[in-house]
Design a protein around this motif. Structure first.
Motif, short mmCIF file in Angstrom:
data_model
loop_
_atom_site.label_atom_id
_atom_site.label_comp_id
_atom_site.label_asym_id
_atom_site.label_seq_id
_atom_site.Cartn_x
_atom_site.Cartn_y
_atom_site.Cartn_z
N TYR A 230 4.35 -17.21 4.38
CA TYR A 230 4.67 -15.52 4.24
C TYR A 230 6.02 -15.63 3.44
CZ TYR A 230 1.79 -14.04 8.11
OH TYR A 230 0.72 -13.76 8.91
N LEU A 231 6.79 -16.59 3.60
CA LEU A 231 8.14 -16.11 2.61
C LEU A 231 7.67 -16.41 1.18
CD1 LEU A 231 10.78 -18.25 4.72
CD2 LEU A 231 11.01 -15.93 4.17
N ALA A 232 6.91 -17.54 0.97
CA ALA A 232 6.41 -17.68 -0.28
C ALA A 232 5.74 -16.35 -1.03
CB ALA A 232 5.63 -18.97 -0.45
N ALA A 233 4.45 -15.85 -0.17
CA ALA A 233 3.96 -14.79 -0.42
C ALA A 233 4.96 -13.75 -0.59
CB ALA A 233 3.03 -14.55 0.83
N SER A 234 5.74 -13.41 0.13
CA SER A 234 6.73 -12.21 -0.29
C SER A 234 7.62 -12.35 -1.48
CB SER A 234 7.74 -12.01 0.96
OG SER A 234 8.67 -11.24 0.52
N ASN A 235 7.82 -13.57 -1.67
CA ASN A 235 8.64 -14.05 -2.96
C ASN A 235 7.81 -13.82 -4.26
OD1 ASN A 235 9.66 -16.66 -4.96
ND2 ASN A 235 11.28 -15.59 -3.94
N MET A 236 6.50 -14.22 -4.18
CA MET A 236 5.49 -14.16 -5.20
C MET A 236 5.30 -12.44 -5.55
SD MET A 236 2.72 -17.21 -4.74
CE MET A 236 2.17 -17.19 -3.18
N ALA A 237 5.23 -11.82 -4.47
CA ALA A 237 4.76 -10.38 -4.90
C ALA A 237 6.29 -9.74 -5.41
CB ALA A 237 4.72 -9.64 -3.36
N GLY A 238 7.18 -10.36 -4.95
CA GLY A 238 8.66 -9.70 -5.43
C GLY A 238 8.70 -10.21 -6.98
N ILE A 239 8.19 -11.51 -7.09
CA ILE A 239 8.30 -11.89 -8.73
C ILE A 239 7.39 -10.80 -9.48
CG2 ILE A 239 7.39 -13.52 -10.48
CD1 ILE A 239 8.37 -15.68 -8.09
N ALA A 240 6.29 -10.43 -9.04
CA ALA A 240 5.48 -9.46 -9.82
C ALA A 240 6.39 -8.19 -9.87
CB ALA A 240 4.03 -9.27 -9.03
N LEU A 241 6.84 -7.88 -8.70
CA LEU A 241 7.59 -6.59 -8.66
C LEU A 241 8.93 -6.33 -9.88
CD1 LEU A 241 8.05 -3.70 -7.28
CD2 LEU A 241 9.38 -4.87 -5.63
N ALA A 242 9.44 -7.64 -9.98
CA ALA A 242 10.64 -7.88 -10.79
C ALA A 242 10.05 -7.14 -12.24
CB ALA A 242 11.07 -9.09 -10.80
N ASN A 243 8.65 -7.55 -12.62
CA ASN A 243 8.10 -7.23 -13.97
C ASN A 243 7.52 -5.98 -13.92
OD1 ASN A 243 8.48 -9.98 -15.57
ND2 ASN A 243 8.28 -10.75 -13.47
N VAL A 244 6.91 -5.71 -12.74
CA VAL A 244 6.17 -4.38 -12.99
C VAL A 244 6.36 -3.48 -11.79
CG1 VAL A 244 3.65 -3.28 -13.01
CG2 VAL A 244 4.19 -5.41 -14.24
N LEU A 245 6.67 -2.25 -12.00
CA LEU A 245 6.88 -1.46 -10.80
C LEU A 245 5.72 -1.04 -9.80
CD1 LEU A 245 9.58 1.28 -12.10
CD2 LEU A 245 10.09 -0.83 -10.53
N ALA A 246 5.85 -0.63 -8.68
CA ALA A 246 4.95 -0.40 -7.95
C ALA A 246 4.52 0.98 -8.10
CB ALA A 246 5.26 -0.54 -6.37
N GLY A 247 3.34 1.59 -7.20
CA GLY A 247 3.08 2.97 -7.83
C GLY A 247 2.87 3.78 -6.54
N GLY A 248 1.65 4.64 -6.46
CA GLY A 248 1.45 5.62 -5.75
C GLY A 248 1.89 5.48 -4.17
N VAL A 249 1.43 4.48 -3.58
CA VAL A 249 1.81 4.32 -2.17
C VAL A 249 3.29 4.32 -2.15
CG1 VAL A 249 1.64 2.60 -0.13
CG2 VAL A 249 -0.22 2.72 -1.81
#
Length: 370
Positions: A230-249
């Protein structure tokens, strides 16, 4: 295309191991909550600043201003933030080299430098903000939550400590991990996504959904067994978020959460199913088909007349239960006004939608959950 992972990422079993490895001492300031301090590191020699003394929920701009006043009176070399996303978001601003208020810092084109070394250590498994530069605060005078990325907001070190998930309250785990799932799914679909963010998003989605299937079948007792995942998954999603912003949700959740004082992860979990069902109905053959396939791979084939996103909704209802919007205090007549507010205040997120969401779409999304 540009892609970067800014902080150095560390993984420790315990706080004691981290403290020894980085020689934590009196020249360090730890921003945290009292119960975390008492549970995991009450013997530390570091200075402490308790988030609970300023906020009893998610941070407002005025609460962070009060923290800034206190931090500017302290003498320290490193700021170590240990806590959930709200604490880590505060730390990014507290470490800036500025005498401005939060409102002034959030003005366009304001980008101060950083005055101290910054460590961010999450105690939940959702925001991934230990690897992002964005801080999100509630601005009551504006009537919405607002986020801003600071170039100097990236930590020097992101520290994942398994021990911190050992006694996480289940509702906190559920909300935070759901937010990580939303990050991964939204960014995979974002127009600015790349093969690099796709890799992190799909890996995070797979890991979280597999964990949720285990919880649905075996109960919450398996969370600690899966802590590293879970910590790794959250971190990986955070790495993506650091490069591209989230959207409509996130755009819709930001305003609803501010209006009704709903924790961020709970709000994003609320709006994930209806937004993705809307996307799927409007553009089912694009990248969303990849996600649909992944959901069926993990959850099994959909039932007759059921879409993968309806199956996902069923799983989420077992692991991250929520309420109808009316139970939070929303009235049916509010939908039109809320949609206008989302469009007014959340354009930085709405531009990242998989397909455009009209005002009518947003009203309908609210209506589905009433």
């Amino acid at each position: 295309m540009e892609f970067a992972i800014r902080p150095r990422i560390h993984d420790y079993d315990t706080f004691a191991a981290f403290e020894q490895a980085h020689a934590v001492g009196s020249r360090d300031l730890i921003l945290t909550q009292r119960f975390l301090h008492e549970t995991f590191f009450s013997q530390t020699q570091a200075q402490t600043l308790f988030y609970d003394d300023y906020c009893d929920g998610e941070p407002t701009d005025k609460a962070v201003d009060a923290m800034l006043t206190e931090v500017r009176s302290r003498d320290f070399d490193r700021l170590i933030a240990i806590g959930g996303g709200s604490i880590l978001d505060c730390a990014k601003v507290l470490a800036l080299d500025s005498d401005d208020t939060v409102a002034s810092l959030f003005a366009p084109d304001v980008q101060p430098g950083r005055k101290v070394e910054l460590f961010l250590s999450p105690t939940t498994c959702g925001t991934g903000c230990e690897v992002t530069c964005v801080s999100v605060f509630d601005f009551p005078e504006v009537g919405s939550k607002i986020g801003k990325g600071f170039n100097a907001g990236f930590a020097d070190h992101a520290v994942l400590i398994d021990e911190f998930l050992s006694n996480i309250p289940y509702p906190v785990f559920a909300r935070s991990s759901a937010d990580a799932l939303v990050h991964a799914l939204e960014i995979y679909l974002a127009p600015g996504a790349s093969v690099y963010t796709d890799m992190f998003c799909l890996a995070a989605t797979r890991s979280i959904l597999q964990g949720y299937v285990r919880i649905a079948g075996l109960g919450p007792g398996v969370i600690q067994e899966d802590a590293k995942a879970y910590l790794a998954a959250s971190n990986m999603a955070g790495i993506a978020l650091a490069n591209v912003l989230a959207g409509g949700v996130h755009a819709i959740a930001m305003h609803f959460g501010s209006e009704h004082h709903v924790p961020h992860g709970e709000a994003t979990r609320l709006f994930l199913p209806p937004v993705f069902k809307t996307y799927y109905s409007k553009a089912p053959t694009g990248k969303i088909a990849d996600i649909a396939q992944l959901i069926e791979e993990i959850l099994g084939p959909c039932g007759s007349g059921q879409t993968p996103f309806e199956a996902l909704d069923v799983l989420l209802s077992k692991v991250v239960p929520t309420r109808r919007l009316s139970e939070y205090g929303m009235n049916m007549g509010d939908a039109d006004r809320y949609a206008d507010k989302v469009i007014e205040t959340q354009q930085r997120l709405l531009v990242n939608n998989y397909t455009p969401l009209s005002k009518a779409d947003i009203v309908q999304i609210y209506s589905q959950l009433m």
